[in-house]
Write an enzyme that holds these catalytic residues in place. Structure first.
Site, PDB file in Angstrom:
ATOM      1  N   GLU B 197      67.072  52.135  26.270  1.00  0.00           N
ATOM      2  CA  GLU B 197      66.613  53.268  24.529  1.00  0.00           C
ATOM      3  C   GLU B 197      67.003  54.269  24.346  1.00  0.00           C
ATOM      4  OE1 GLU B 197      64.005  51.460  23.549  1.00  0.00           O
ATOM      5  OE2 GLU B 197      64.533  49.799  24.401  1.00  0.00           O
ATOM      6  N   SER B 475       1.623  31.183  33.944  1.00  0.00           N
ATOM      7  CA  SER B 475       0.842  31.176  35.260  1.00  0.00           C
ATOM      8  C   SER B 475       1.283  32.366  36.788  1.00  0.00           C
ATOM      9  CB  SER B 475       1.303  29.864  36.999  1.00  0.00           C
ATOM     10  OG  SER B 475       0.301  29.348  35.804  1.00  0.00           O
TER      11      SER B 475
END
Lengths: 166, 784
Positions: B197, B475
């Site tokens: 690079e 319940s």
């Protein structure tokens, strides 16, 4: 003929019972539970883990974590010490001794409210272990004192003493 | 005179003319100075100032933007740990451990039947750093049989595996990265990067005229853009700006910003930022940034464990992560990798032999990427909710926090599989369709959420039914009603007879006439039986007797924080709660009356592993443990003989689980809540449009509850009676004190001193007993 044998057997049994000091006042020992098939123990009643497995049979992993916690405690790393015990509790969630150790650490950290509840939790799990319960009550006494409740502390101390005495 | 005057006039005019020109010239000069130099100069300076600010702001603010990473509960290894060999290998694969016979790097393993050799990955836990270790372990019968350190051969008491990463909190642009320090990066990676690079990185000042010239010539020759002249600094600027346009103006800006960046920061800082910033891959919406994450993403290795051929591949990806994607285009990626290796050879970074060897290596890219989407959206929802109390959104998406959660992956997996299977089976019944589900599973002690399901599609990140919907609980409320009653031992015990008869109540001008599910009245019925059979009329009578206000107080003590209106209908569960709230309520029962807030997070660490916050185990005694013991024994009866008895078609009878089912009007909701020795689970089934699902708690939710518990629970429920509990034989016919000799006698728990004092006729004196035995003996003999 059969009737004769039964009479001999019966007389023999009377003799045995007499030798054993049978008294009419005593609670009936016969018939035993297995002879009354219609009677049942409520299945909720079962020997607790602690009764079946004394505290000394903790797995090595739990012992190692307790040791690690103690080392951290000595070096003043209380939260880290608690963290090791929490790992141990995940392995043995109903080990009253582990809950007690966390309670002790929390008290050392001056967190009496939490220490108190942890010690109570330990007591709930400590079925039959009087020594452990006595230590918990001492811990509760100290926590109550720190919370400014001397009377409750005194009662807790009495409970601790009673457990040792009896 | 006139001539003189004229002359004079002319000279004046000339003088005037000269002064006008001078003035004009001066004005032009001034204008030029002002408009041509000063203003542009000023604008330029302001612009440079702006760029300077932007560069510094971007560089310092954004270069360390790391999402928070979220981890599941770690697996503990110790001798006796309940873990199967296959489950362990499954864990290793989720942790992305590589198979490697030599264990050459960390996070590798080797399996031979039930024996494993593993080189663990280091991890910083809340309480301690766990280094990488070589371990050897055997599995027998679904347990860890032995656990040893490979180097020393000594047994290991306990070892925590590194936790599986389950999610990340990404910022809006979905960047993910693992921060890598420059010193940690292999020198070869830096060499490869600079070789491909920016060869003059350490010489230039941000821009490289030489490189630009080289690129211009190459591009002119090719007749298009084939080569870039950007330095690493320029590329970093480009990445920081996240602007893909290729205009000349942007290029100029980039160049200026690169110079400014070089002015403020040294080369190594810039390189380190680049190593972490560069884009190296994409997975769904997640963008892979930096070499730290890329090495995990492509090779399942940490950066320090990369070899030359891995490094060359990663360095090659910088040019175009998508174009050279090694998973999609392996041949193209190989060519690019080999080119990088050749470049490194040319520059003398590697020997020709090393290069030849590396080029012969396969790509070694792991077969699949990580999961693309949030795998556990409902659980993550709870985590996020807890975190938002203490952290801002930007802290979560940029500070690289490490969040250690309580999620147990095997339990979550079992929950998802069983939910899908059970729902499919239930929908085979006539008119049962479009079922939805929500489930919360916690550890019985400590309140840690082990698994959570917010809907049928476990991956759907939408409505979380475990937390966001409130439905009537039916319940499931009854244990709270009876708990309130049993808390008054002078009036209520487990054998107290209750009139299960019809009742009518006037409330707000309306008449409320509750009925039993079977539409029958059952007359006098013992309290334990009333709960086991879930009789509505009994619950209403008891609730009205003890007072609705006291029942509400009990619910509050059990952990329900929502405001509950004191209507009689709450005694039958006309309370709308979320499954998570129901879990909190049952958690207090499971933990012997001690309330522990439900937790989804254990600890939060900073990116460097510094502990930030821990969520420790806390308990608060909320209800008397003795009363809770009574209720829990009754809840065991519910599952053994009552509405929950079908569980034992799947579970072994010794599990002695405690629980309750719930059904609401018109069969709209089907609930099951209960616990074994180690886990608590609450299951809700219903429909989003709140229509009837035609299932009761027993025929619906309980099916999933049982299947789940069978798979995850390892410890039977073992209730420990507190000291204040005594067991007394009761004649079930008369309800009076008996002994085990009595037929029909059952032993029940009582608060000490409150068992029935009156003795049942079945209890005869010992002498009578003896006499009857004697008679029996001879009667038997007579018949013989």
């Amino acid at each position: 003929m059969d009737r004769f044998y039964k009479l001999v057997l019966f007389t023999g049994l009377i003799g045995l019972v007499g030798c054993a000091g049978f008294s009419v006042d005593s609670y009936p020992s016969l018939p035993a539970k297995h002879e009354a098939p219609s009677a049942q123990s409520y299945p909720g009643k079962q020997p607790s883990v602690e009764q079946r497995m004394p505290a000394s049979t903790e797995p090595l992993a739990v012992i190692a974590l307790m040791d690690a916690s103690e080392i951290k405690r000595r070096s003043g790393h209380f939260e880290s010490a608690v963290s090791s015990l929490e790992r141990a509790i995940k392995i043995q969630p109903r080990n009253a001794g582990l809950w007690q150790r966390i309670a002790e650490l929390r008290l050392e950290q001056y967190k009496p409210r939490l220490a108190l509840d942890l010690a109570r939790k330990s007591n709930t799990l400590a079925s039959g272990n009087r020594a452990l319960k006595s230590r918990n009550w001492k811990l509760i006494a100290e926590a109550q004192r720190l919370l400014g409740k001397p009377e409750a502390a005194l009662k807790a101390e009495e409970e601790a003493a009673r457990l040792v005495r009896e | 005179m006139t001539a003189k005057r004229r002359k004079k006039n002319t000279s004046v005019r000339r003088g005037r003319k000269k002064s006008f020109r001078t003035r004009l010239w001066n004005r032009i000069q001034r204008l030029f100075l002002f408009w041509g130099i000063l203003i542009p100069g000023f604008v330029f300076v302001v612009y440079i100032g702006y760029l300077d600010y932007s560069v510094r702001h971007l560089f310092e603010g954004k270069r360390w933007s790391i999402p928070a990473h979220v981890y599941a509960s770690p697996t503990e290894l110790y001798v006796g740990a309940p873990l199967k060999a296959d489950a362990f290998e499954d864990l290793l694969q989720q942790l992305r451990y590589r198979k490697d016979r030599r264990l050459s790097t960390e996070a590798t393993y080797f399996r031979n039947l039930n024996r494993f050799k593993v080189s663990t990955r280091p991890f910083r836990f809340w309480d301690e750093e766990q280094p990488s270790r070589g371990i050897e372990m055997d599995f027998v019968g679904g347990e860890v049989k032995s656990l040893k350190d490979i180097d020393s051969g000594k047994s290991i008491a306990i070892l925590r595996m590194d936790p599986v990463q389950i999610d990340s909190f990404y910022p809006s642009h979905n960047e993910d990265r693992i921060l890598a320090r420059l010193q940690e990066a292999p020198p070869m990676l830096i060499e490869a990067l600079l070789a491909t690079e920016d060869r003059n990185f350490y010489q230039h000042y941000g821009v490289s005229p030489k490189a630009i010239l080289r690129a211009v010539i190459a591009n002119l020759r090719a007749g298009g853009v084939v080569q870039g002249g950007s330095t690493i600094t320029q590329q970093l600027v480009k990445n920081l700006y996240l602007n893909p346009s290729r205009s000349l103006w942007r290029k100029a800006n980039e160049a200026m910003m690169a110079v400014i960046l070089e002015f403020h920061y040294d080369k190594d800082e810039i390189l380190e930022a680049y190593v972490n910033e560069v884009f190296l891959g994409q997975e769904g919406r997640r963008a892979i940034h930096g070499f730290g994450l890329a090495s995990q993403f492509y090779f399942d290795r940490s950066l320090g464990d990369l070899e030359l051929h891995h490094i060359a591949l990663l360095a090659g990806l910088v040019k175009g992560a998508s174009y050279y994607n090694p998973r999609r285009s392996p041949e193209r990626a190989t060519r690019r990798r080999n080119l990088v290796i050749d470049l490194m050879k040319e520059l003398g970074h590697v020997t020709p032999e090393q290069a030849t060897r590396a080029k012969k290596m396969p790509l070694e890219v792991s077969s699949r990427g990580r999961h693309t989407t949030t795998r556990f959206p409902a659980f993550m929802d709870v985590v996020r909710h807890q975190l938002r109390v203490e952290y801002r959104e930007e802290d979560l998406t940029s500070e690289g926090l490490q969040i250690l959660t309580t999620l147990e992956l095997p339990v979550q997996k079992a929950l998802e599989t069983n939910a899908e299977k059970t729902l499919k089976a239930l929908e085979k019944r006539p008119k049962v369709e479009r079922l939805q589900v929500a489930t919360v599973v916690t550890r019985r002690e400590g309140g840690e959420i082990a698994a959570l399901l917010g809907g049928r599609d476990a991956r759907f990140n939408g409505l979380n039914r475990a937390t966001d919907i409130q439905r009537m609980i039916g319940s499931l409320v009854k244990p709270a009603v009876y708990l309130t009653a049993l808390d008054d031992p002078e009036r209520y015990s487990v054998v107290t007879r209750i009139d299960d008869v019809a009742v009518e109540l006037e409330s707000g001008g309306k008449t409320w006439a509750p009925r039993n599910f079977d539409r029958k009245e059952h007359g006098p019925v013992e309290l334990h039986r009333a709960l086991a059979m879930s009789y509505n009329l009994s619950a209403v009578h008891v609730g009205l007797d003890v007072g609705i206000g006291r029942v509400v107080k009990t619910l509050r003590n059990l952990g329900i924080e929502r405001k509950i209106r004191k209507y009689p209908s709450i005694l039958l569960g006309a309370i709308e709660l979320s499954p998570l709230e129901v879990t909190q309520m049952y958690q207090t029962l499971a933990a012997d009356g001690f309330r522990t807030p439900l937790r989804s997070i254990r600890a939060v660490l900073a990116n460097d592993g510094t502990p930030l916050r821990r969520y420790p185990l806390t308990v608060r005694q909320a209800v008397d443990p003795a009363t809770v013991f009574l209720i829990n024994t009754l809840l065991q009866e519910v599952m053994r003989e009552g509405s929950g008895r079908s569980v034992y078609s799947l579970l072994s009878a010794n599990y002695a689980v405690a629980g309750k089912t719930g059904t609401t009007n018109n069969l709209r909701d089907s609930w099951a809540a209960g616990f074994s020795g180690d886990y608590l689970a609450v299951v809700w089934l219903g429909r989003d449009d709140n229509r009837s699902i035609r299932l009761t708690g027993s025929s619906g939710a309980l099916k999933l509850w049982s299947a789940l518990m069978r798979e995850v629970s390892r410890q039977p429920l073992d209730l420990v009676p507190p000291d204040s509990i005594e067991w007394v034989w009761i004649d079930s016919e008369s309800g009076l004190r008996a002994n085990e000799a009595c037929s029909n006698a059952v032993e029940y728990p009582f608060i000490s001193g409150y068992a029935p004092a009156a003795v049942s006729p079945c209890m005869k004196s010992p002498l009578e007993d003896f006499g009857s035995w004697y008679e029996e003996l001879f009667r038997f003999g007579g018949e013989d």
